[in-house]
Design a protein around this motif. Structure first.
Motif, PDB file in Angstrom:
ATOM      1  N   LEU A 133      -3.474   4.460  10.459  1.00 40.66           N
ATOM      2  CA  LEU A 133      -3.357   5.906  10.331  1.00 40.66           C
ATOM      3  C   LEU A 133      -3.195   6.353   8.884  1.00 40.66           C
ATOM      4  O   LEU A 133      -3.645   7.436   8.513  1.00 40.66           O
ATOM      5  CB  LEU A 133      -2.176   6.415  11.169  1.00 40.66           C
ATOM      6  N   THR A 134      -2.545   5.542   8.059  1.00 35.96           N
ATOM      7  CA  THR A 134      -2.423   5.916   6.645  1.00 35.96           C
ATOM      8  C   THR A 134      -3.772   5.887   5.942  1.00 35.96           C
ATOM      9  O   THR A 134      -3.919   6.475   4.863  1.00 35.96           O
ATOM     10  CB  THR A 134      -1.446   4.997   5.890  1.00 35.96           C
ATOM     11  N   GLU A 135      -4.741   5.216   6.542  1.00 29.75           N
ATOM     12  CA  GLU A 135      -6.103   5.162   5.995  1.00 29.75           C
ATOM     13  C   GLU A 135      -7.103   5.620   7.050  1.00 29.75           C
ATOM     14  O   GLU A 135      -8.174   5.043   7.214  1.00 29.75           O
ATOM     15  CB  GLU A 135      -6.437   3.738   5.539  1.00 29.75           C
ATOM     16  N   ALA A 136      -6.749   6.665   7.786  1.00 25.95           N
ATOM     17  CA  ALA A 136      -7.605   7.141   8.875  1.00 25.95           C
ATOM     18  C   ALA A 136      -9.013   7.439   8.385  1.00 25.95           C
ATOM     19  O   ALA A 136      -9.203   7.987   7.290  1.00 25.95           O
ATOM     20  CB  ALA A 136      -7.000   8.398   9.493  1.00 25.95           C
ATOM     21  N   ASP A 137     -10.004   7.039   9.161  1.00 27.95           N
ATOM     22  CA  ASP A 137     -11.427   7.208   8.860  1.00 27.95           C
ATOM     23  C   ASP A 137     -11.892   6.336   7.696  1.00 27.95           C
ATOM     24  O   ASP A 137     -12.966   6.582   7.136  1.00 27.95           O
ATOM     25  CB  ASP A 137     -11.775   8.682   8.579  1.00 27.95           C
ATOM     26  N   ARG A 138     -11.103   5.341   7.343  1.00 26.28           N
ATOM     27  CA  ARG A 138     -11.489   4.391   6.304  1.00 26.28           C
ATOM     28  C   ARG A 138     -11.314   2.968   6.846  1.00 26.28           C
ATOM     29  O   ARG A 138     -10.471   2.715   7.699  1.00 26.28           O
ATOM     30  CB  ARG A 138     -10.648   4.561   5.032  1.00 26.28           C
ATOM     31  N   VAL A 139     -12.092   2.066   6.309  1.00 23.76           N
ATOM     32  CA  VAL A 139     -12.008   0.677   6.738  1.00 23.76           C
ATOM     33  C   VAL A 139     -10.754   0.038   6.127  1.00 23.76           C
ATOM     34  O   VAL A 139     -10.518   0.122   4.924  1.00 23.76           O
ATOM     35  CB  VAL A 139     -13.261  -0.108   6.312  1.00 23.76           C
ATOM     36  N   VAL A 140      -9.959  -0.592   6.989  1.00 19.02           N
ATOM     37  CA  VAL A 140      -8.755  -1.304   6.552  1.00 19.02           C
ATOM     38  C   VAL A 140      -8.998  -2.803   6.721  1.00 19.02           C
ATOM     39  O   VAL A 140      -9.237  -3.272   7.842  1.00 19.02           O
ATOM     40  CB  VAL A 140      -7.520  -0.881   7.372  1.00 19.02           C
ATOM     41  N   PHE A 151       0.833  -1.183   0.000  1.00 19.48           N
ATOM     42  CA  PHE A 151       0.000   0.000   0.000  1.00 19.48           C
ATOM     43  C   PHE A 151       0.871   1.237   0.000  1.00 19.48           C
ATOM     44  O   PHE A 151       2.041   1.199   0.332  1.00 19.48           O
ATOM     45  CB  PHE A 151      -0.942   0.013   1.209  1.00 19.48           C
ATOM     46  N   SER A 152       0.307   2.356  -0.399  1.00 26.77           N
ATOM     47  CA  SER A 152       1.036   3.614  -0.452  1.00 26.77           C
ATOM     48  C   SER A 152       0.300   4.653   0.364  1.00 26.77           C
ATOM     49  O   SER A 152      -0.800   4.439   0.840  1.00 26.77           O
ATOM     50  CB  SER A 152       1.175   4.093  -1.899  1.00 26.77           C
ATOM     51  N   ALA A 153       0.961   5.838   0.488  1.00 26.93           N
ATOM     52  CA  ALA A 153       0.363   6.897   1.288  1.00 26.93           C
ATOM     53  C   ALA A 153      -0.914   7.433   0.671  1.00 26.93           C
ATOM     54  O   ALA A 153      -1.732   8.044   1.339  1.00 26.93           O
ATOM     55  CB  ALA A 153       1.374   8.051   1.450  1.00 26.93           C
ATOM     56  N   THR A 154      -1.109   7.209  -0.617  1.00 32.47           N
ATOM     57  CA  THR A 154      -2.278   7.747  -1.295  1.00 32.47           C
ATOM     58  C   THR A 154      -3.105   6.652  -1.917  1.00 32.47           C
ATOM     59  O   THR A 154      -3.728   6.832  -2.947  1.00 32.47           O
ATOM     60  CB  THR A 154      -1.852   8.747  -2.385  1.00 32.47           C
ATOM     61  N   ALA A 155      -3.122   5.462  -1.302  1.00 38.07           N
ATOM     62  CA  ALA A 155      -3.843   4.333  -1.870  1.00 38.07           C
ATOM     63  C   ALA A 155      -5.326   4.628  -1.973  1.00 38.07           C
ATOM     64  O   ALA A 155      -5.907   5.315  -1.145  1.00 38.07           O
ATOM     65  CB  ALA A 155      -3.641   3.095  -0.990  1.00 38.07           C
ATOM     66  N   THR A 156      -5.959   4.105  -3.031  1.00 33.20           N
ATOM     67  CA  THR A 156      -7.384   4.288  -3.201  1.00 33.20           C
ATOM     68  C   THR A 156      -8.131   3.446  -2.192  1.00 33.20           C
ATOM     69  O   THR A 156      -7.795   2.297  -1.956  1.00 33.20           O
ATOM     70  CB  THR A 156      -7.798   3.860  -4.619  1.00 33.20           C
ATOM     71  N   ALA A 157      -9.133   4.013  -1.591  1.00 39.67           N
ATOM     72  CA  ALA A 157      -9.892   3.306  -0.571  1.00 39.67           C
ATOM     73  C   ALA A 157     -11.323   3.787  -0.621  1.00 39.67           C
ATOM     74  O   ALA A 157     -11.632   4.801  -1.244  1.00 39.67           O
ATOM     75  CB  ALA A 157      -9.305   3.566   0.819  1.00 39.67           C
ATOM     76  N   PRO A 158     -12.234   3.047   0.022  1.00 43.22           N
ATOM     77  CA  PRO A 158     -13.615   3.504   0.058  1.00 43.22           C
ATOM     78  C   PRO A 158     -13.723   4.876   0.713  1.00 43.22           C
ATOM     79  O   PRO A 158     -12.839   5.325   1.419  1.00 43.22           O
ATOM     80  CB  PRO A 158     -14.316   2.431   0.912  1.00 43.22           C
TER      81      PRO A 158
END
Length: 289
Positions: free
Chosen positions: A75-82, A20-27
């Motif tokens: 934290l890299t996907e804060a407020d998103r489901v990991v 994964f990257s710092a700007t990975a696409t997520a929901p």
């Protein structure tokens, strides 16, 4: 059968390794629940250096490296489901143990316990179907603060205002991003933020050179050029600062050192912009910032 993070068990699907990257696409971010009337402790997280958690301004002692890796990914996907699979990949790579999902559950429990004992809320990490979600306030993550200062600096009406916000953003760095974490999956995140810092430093130097602060910048630029000898953008700004400080010989020596480093390491001559700046300094012509 391994346990999923929610109660009960569900059939497992095959896991594929994912970097994964710092700007990975997520929901899209999951909306936060409405706050109650009780005072909520202020919790802040910092990635721009060794991973840090604070509750009401006090550092929270953090568990071992495995828990830190899980926290960093959340934290890299804060407020998103990991998804749990992503956390497993970050901790163990392509060779997870049979109990990986259960161990991730334990990591999350220990993180919750750490900041609850420090006075923080127990529900920052939510268990959702197939994974976890970490709630972070707008001011609760240093990378968000960095981006906010950066955008405000670019939108500033004058160079003084731009520099003020740029320097505020750069002051958030406390060392190498995610220092001390060895997960291969986190390496792209650390590299991304290190590059963001250097790019903003270059923008900040341009603004400060425009304000006539060339003499004050020579020391800082010299250190950075020593750390990044192949970064021609930094070298160009150091040459400019030296030349504007009436140190023409030092500016030319800086170019020669850079050319030698480039030829030695990558077999290339300096870029056209650096060559042009070098020639203008030789000719004694004005240089532009």
């Amino acid at each position: 059968m391994r346990l999923a993070p929610s109660s009960g068990t569900t059939p497992r699907t095959p896991r594929t390794s994912r970097t994964f990257s710092a700007t990975a696409t997520a929901p899209s971010p999951v909306p936060a629940p409405r706050p109650s009337g009780r005072r909520v402790p202020e919790v802040s997280f910092a990635l721009l250096g060794p991973l840090r958690v604070r509750v009401d301004g006090r550092d929270v002692p953090l568990p071992e490296s495995r828990q830190l890796t899980v926290l960093a990914v959340l934290l890299t996907e804060a407020d998103r489901v990991v998804p749990v699979s992503r956390l497993v990949d970050a901790v163990w790579g392509g060779t997870p143990p049979a109990t990986a999902d259960k161990q991730i559950q334990t990591c999350v429990w220990r993180l919750r316990k750490a900041w609850t004992e420090a006075g923080g809320p127990p529900d920052l990490i939510e268990t959702v179907r197939g994974g976890y979600l970490l709630r972070v306030s707008d001011d609760g993550l240093d990378t968000r603060q960095f981006e906010r200062h950066r955008e405000r600096g670019r939108a500033a009406d004058d160079l003084e205002g731009a520099v003020e916000h740029y320097r505020a953003a750069l002051a958030l760095f406390r060392g190498e991003p995610l220092a001390g974490l060895t997960s291969r999956g986190l390496a792209p995140v650390a590299a991304y933020w290190a590059e963001r810092r250097l790019t903003l430093l270059e923008e900040c130097f341009d603004a400060e050179l425009g304000l006539g602060r060339h003499r004050e910048l020579v020391g800082e630029l010299s250190l950075l050029v020593d750390e990044h000898p192949l970064r021609e953008q930094l070298r160009a700004r150091l040459m400019t600062a030296l030349y504007l400080s009436d140190r023409r010989a030092d500016a030319l020596a800086t170019y020669r050192a850079g050319r030698a480093a480039l030829v030695s390491h990558v077999g290339l001559d300096p870029c056209a912009r650096l060559q042009d700046l070098h020639q203008r300094i030789i000719d004694g012509h004005p240089v532009t910032v």
